[in-house]
Enzyme design. Structure first.
Site, PDB file in Angstrom:
ATOM      1  N   PRO A   1      42.933  41.810 -53.460  1.00  0.00           N
ATOM      2  CA  PRO A   1      43.251  41.685 -52.170  1.00  0.00           C
ATOM      3  C   PRO A   1      42.104  41.315 -51.278  1.00  0.00           C
ATOM      4  O   PRO A   1      41.584  42.206 -50.801  1.00  0.00           O
ATOM      5  CB  PRO A   1      43.835  42.919 -51.522  1.00  0.00           C
ATOM      6  CG  PRO A   1      43.205  44.124 -52.738  1.00  0.00           C
ATOM      7  CD  PRO A   1      43.209  43.210 -54.077  1.00  0.00           C
ATOM      8  N   CYS A   2      41.571  40.173 -51.762  1.00  0.00           N
ATOM      9  CA  CYS A   2      40.270  39.763 -50.899  1.00  0.00           C
ATOM     10  C   CYS A   2      40.506  39.420 -49.360  1.00  0.00           C
ATOM     11  O   CYS A   2      39.791  39.478 -48.560  1.00  0.00           O
ATOM     12  CB  CYS A   2      39.805  38.259 -51.506  1.00  0.00           C
ATOM     13  SG  CYS A   2      41.104  36.939 -51.844  1.00  0.00           S
TER      14      CYS A   2
END
Length: 166
Positions: A126-127
């Site tokens: 989850p950047c």
């Protein structure tokens, strides 16, 4: 040997790439740093049932943490950043500086940003949960509008469910 498929999502088509059956890429259309299509291997949707099911559950709001096997190819520093991304809880954010501090390199927030931008498995790693020091939305390879929508989705602040947006 690599295989890929393209699956629909509330954020547009997602290209899933696997190598030897392990997910190694998830790319959005128009994504910055997206590898050339010819590197994705043959198209074979049969390899991606579990990934597609987990993505569907995530978009429906029923899945908070992915349990897929992943192959994250990158430098040791990039892999360390990507590992830290996976530790950010659903619906929460961290700044680039906080990640640099957690990695023991408090002055490396720019390097963290560069590694974050090269994340090959967006959404699952989850950047989108990384924000600027001031709380601003900055630097998302899939575009800031998608980043905002992903964060809103996780916080439950989106006006309509994402599956209705399909």
């Amino acid at each position: 040997m690599k295989q890929h498929t393209v699956t629909d999502s509330p954020y547009g088509p997602l290209t899933l790439v696997a190598e030897d059956g392990v997910l190694c890429g998830l790319y959005m259309s128009g994504q910055r740093h997206r590898p050339p299509e010819e590197t994705f291997g043959v198209r074979d949707a049969r390899r991606f049932t579990e990934a597609e099911e987990q993505l569907e559950a995530y978009f429906a709001g029923d899945l908070k943490e992915f349990t897929l096997a992943l192959r994250l190819d990158g430098t040791p520093f990039q892999r360390a950043v990507w590992d830290r991304l996976r530790e950010i809880p659903y619906g929460e954010t961290r700044t680039y500086g906080e990640l640099a501090e957690a990695l023991g390199s408090p002055t490396a927030s720019r390097a963290v940003g560069l590694a974050n931008g090269r994340n090959p498995i967006g959404i699952v790693v989850p950047c989108h949960r990384v924000i600027g020091a001031s709380g601003s939305l900055t630097g998302y390879g899939g575009g800031l509008e998608r980043k905002k929508r992903l964060l809103d989705h996780e916080r439950g602040t989106e006006e309509a469910t994402l599956f209705q947006a399909r």
